[in-house]
Design a protein around this motif. Structure first.
Motif, PDB file in Angstrom:
ATOM      1  N   PRO A   1      -1.753 -24.219 -27.533  1.00 41.46           N
ATOM      2  CA  PRO A   1      -1.452 -24.205 -26.096  1.00 41.46           C
ATOM      3  C   PRO A   1      -2.673 -23.906 -25.220  1.00 41.46           C
ATOM      4  O   PRO A   1      -2.821 -24.503 -24.150  1.00 41.46           O
ATOM      5  CB  PRO A   1      -0.393 -23.108 -25.956  1.00 41.46           C
ATOM      6  N   ASP A   2      -3.552 -23.013 -25.662  1.00 44.17           N
ATOM      7  CA  ASP A   2      -4.733 -22.705 -24.844  1.00 44.17           C
ATOM      8  C   ASP A   2      -5.679 -23.901 -24.750  1.00 44.17           C
ATOM      9  O   ASP A   2      -6.356 -24.091 -23.739  1.00 44.17           O
ATOM     10  CB  ASP A   2      -5.458 -21.461 -25.364  1.00 44.17           C
TER      11      ASP A   2
ATOM     12  N   ILE B   1      -4.631 -27.058 -24.715  1.00 43.55           N
ATOM     13  CA  ILE B   1      -3.969 -27.935 -23.747  1.00 43.55           C
ATOM     14  C   ILE B   1      -4.211 -27.424 -22.334  1.00 43.55           C
ATOM     15  O   ILE B   1      -4.574 -28.194 -21.441  1.00 43.55           O
ATOM     16  CB  ILE B   1      -2.453 -28.035 -24.044  1.00 43.55           C
ATOM     17  N   ASP B   2      -4.036 -26.124 -22.126  1.00 42.07           N
ATOM     18  CA  ASP B   2      -4.260 -25.542 -20.800  1.00 42.07           C
ATOM     19  C   ASP B   2      -5.679 -25.789 -20.318  1.00 42.07           C
ATOM     20  O   ASP B   2      -5.900 -26.168 -19.165  1.00 42.07           O
ATOM     21  CB  ASP B   2      -3.962 -24.038 -20.806  1.00 42.07           C
ATOM     22  N   ALA B   3      -6.657 -25.593 -21.175  1.00 42.78           N
ATOM     23  CA  ALA B   3      -8.059 -25.802 -20.803  1.00 42.78           C
ATOM     24  C   ALA B   3      -8.330 -27.272 -20.483  1.00 42.78           C
ATOM     25  O   ALA B   3      -9.078 -27.582 -19.548  1.00 42.78           O
ATOM     26  CB  ALA B   3      -8.983 -25.328 -21.921  1.00 42.78           C
ATOM     27  N   ALA B   4      -7.719 -28.180 -21.234  1.00 41.35           N
ATOM     28  CA  ALA B   4      -7.931 -29.608 -21.004  1.00 41.35           C
ATOM     29  C   ALA B   4      -7.378 -30.049 -19.652  1.00 41.35           C
ATOM     30  O   ALA B   4      -7.881 -30.994 -19.047  1.00 41.35           O
ATOM     31  CB  ALA B   4      -7.282 -30.417 -22.123  1.00 41.35           C
ATOM     32  N   LEU B   5      -6.363 -29.344 -19.176  1.00 46.96           N
ATOM     33  CA  LEU B   5      -5.729 -29.727 -17.919  1.00 46.96           C
ATOM     34  C   LEU B   5      -6.284 -28.982 -16.712  1.00 46.96           C
ATOM     35  O   LEU B   5      -5.779 -29.140 -15.602  1.00 46.96           O
ATOM     36  CB  LEU B   5      -4.210 -29.518 -18.023  1.00 46.96           C
ATOM     37  N   LEU B   6      -7.330 -28.176 -16.898  1.00 48.21           N
ATOM     38  CA  LEU B   6      -7.927 -27.428 -15.780  1.00 48.21           C
ATOM     39  C   LEU B   6      -8.564 -28.322 -14.718  1.00 48.21           C
ATOM     40  O   LEU B   6      -8.400 -28.063 -13.523  1.00 48.21           O
ATOM     41  CB  LEU B   6      -8.948 -26.417 -16.292  1.00 48.21           C
ATOM     42  N   PRO B   7      -9.308 -29.365 -15.094  1.00 49.91           N
ATOM     43  CA  PRO B   7      -9.906 -30.209 -14.051  1.00 49.91           C
ATOM     44  C   PRO B   7      -8.816 -30.879 -13.193  1.00 49.91           C
ATOM     45  O   PRO B   7      -7.674 -31.029 -13.621  1.00 49.91           O
ATOM     46  CB  PRO B   7     -10.693 -31.261 -14.841  1.00 49.91           C
ATOM     47  N   ALA B   8      -9.220 -31.285 -12.017  1.00 48.62           N
ATOM     48  CA  ALA B   8      -8.286 -31.960 -11.113  1.00 48.62           C
ATOM     49  C   ALA B   8      -7.757 -33.242 -11.756  1.00 48.62           C
ATOM     50  O   ALA B   8      -8.514 -33.971 -12.411  1.00 48.62           O
ATOM     51  CB  ALA B   8      -8.990 -32.289  -9.801  1.00 48.62           C
ATOM     52  N   PRO B   9      -6.472 -33.521 -11.593  1.00 45.86           N
ATOM     53  CA  PRO B   9      -5.889 -34.736 -12.163  1.00 45.86           C
ATOM     54  C   PRO B   9      -6.589 -35.989 -11.629  1.00 45.86           C
ATOM     55  O   PRO B   9      -6.882 -36.086 -10.435  1.00 45.86           O
ATOM     56  CB  PRO B   9      -4.440 -34.699 -11.688  1.00 45.86           C
ATOM     57  N   SER B  10      -6.879 -36.907 -12.544  1.00 49.00           N
ATOM     58  CA  SER B  10      -7.517 -38.167 -12.165  1.00 49.00           C
ATOM     59  C   SER B  10      -7.418 -39.137 -13.336  1.00 49.00           C
ATOM     60  O   SER B  10      -7.143 -38.740 -14.466  1.00 49.00           O
ATOM     61  CB  SER B  10      -8.991 -37.948 -11.818  1.00 49.00           C
ATOM     62  N   ARG B  11      -7.687 -40.398 -13.051  1.00 43.84           N
ATOM     63  CA  ARG B  11      -7.715 -41.388 -14.129  1.00 43.84           C
ATOM     64  C   ARG B  11      -8.844 -41.052 -15.099  1.00 43.84           C
ATOM     65  O   ARG B  11      -8.693 -41.199 -16.315  1.00 43.84           O
ATOM     66  CB  ARG B  11      -7.902 -42.789 -13.572  1.00 43.84           C
ATOM     67  N   ALA B  12      -9.980 -40.583 -14.573  1.00 40.06           N
ATOM     68  CA  ALA B  12     -11.112 -40.214 -15.431  1.00 40.06           C
ATOM     69  C   ALA B  12     -10.721 -39.093 -16.397  1.00 40.06           C
ATOM     70  O   ALA B  12     -11.134 -39.095 -17.560  1.00 40.06           O
ATOM     71  CB  ALA B  12     -12.304 -39.789 -14.582  1.00 40.06           C
ATOM     72  N   LEU B  13      -9.900 -38.153 -15.926  1.00 45.60           N
ATOM     73  CA  LEU B  13      -9.442 -37.076 -16.814  1.00 45.60           C
ATOM     74  C   LEU B  13      -8.519 -37.649 -17.892  1.00 45.60           C
ATOM     75  O   LEU B  13      -8.604 -37.238 -19.054  1.00 45.60           O
ATOM     76  CB  LEU B  13      -8.742 -35.971 -16.033  1.00 45.60           C
TER      77      LEU B  13
END
Length: 191
Positions: free
Chosen positions: A69-70, A72-84
């Protein structure tokens, strides 16, 4: 039935490796014991039959493939975007490459599920839970696209990664990261 959880896990990991290397038809108690380096007959003390090994191997594959889970949480920290989304799909491909036996074992289980209704039921449940969780995470994090975007990514990347692991030369000199970016760019809208 024996109750040593570490031994059970080692046997399931050995079963996954047998599936990846020899296919579902090569999955026998003897093959699992040999791969695990366990005495002959050990697997039969942990599993009532081959169907149980197949079913529990499916569950174990998803335990091994699911990030903590940590992570996943870290991967989702950046602002949502197609690049992410592109970056997350690349990370998924890297995780699957690190667990190549799991990914190939999963395809062997899918083929075996065609002939085994109980395995099909179990595998459908596990795969549906995983897909539903991916859709939930995608939508909850505000990523571009909708539930169908996630489904299309799933379909496209499943096939792309299957090709990559089984016939890597199929796409010529196309780099996997570039192919992933192309898939995401064609499926996921800009925010």
């Amino acid at each position: 039935m024996a109750r040593n959880p570490e031994r059970r896990t080692a046997l399931l990991d050995a079963a996954i490796q047998v599936l990846a290397d020899e296919g579902a038809r090569g999955l026998t108690f003897r093959a699992v014991d040999a791969r695990a380096g366990a005495p002959t007959g050990t697997s039969s003390n942990y599993f009532r039959d081959r169907d149980q090994v197949l079913s529990e191997a499916a569950d174990r594959i998803f335990v091994r493939l699911t990030p903590a889970p940590d992570v996943i949480d870290a991967a989702l920290l950046p602002a949502p975007s197609r690049a992410l989304v592109v970056e997350l799909m690349r990370q998924l491909a890297q995780r699957l490459a690190a667990e190549r036996a799991c990914y190939l074992g999963l395809f062997e289980l899918r083929l075996e599920a065609v002939r085994r209704p109980e395995l099909r039921t179990q595998l459908t449940k596990v795969l549906r839970t995983d897909l539903d969780e991916n859709i939930r995470l995608h939508l909850a994090s505000g990523m571009p696209g909708d539930a169908d975007s996630v489904r299309l990514l799933y379909f496209a990347l499943t096939g792309l990664l299957f090709d990559h692991f089984t016939v890597p030369g199929l796409h010529g000199d196309r780099d996997l990261d570039d192919l992933i970016e192309t898939v995401v760019t064609r499926i996921v809208p800009e925010l």
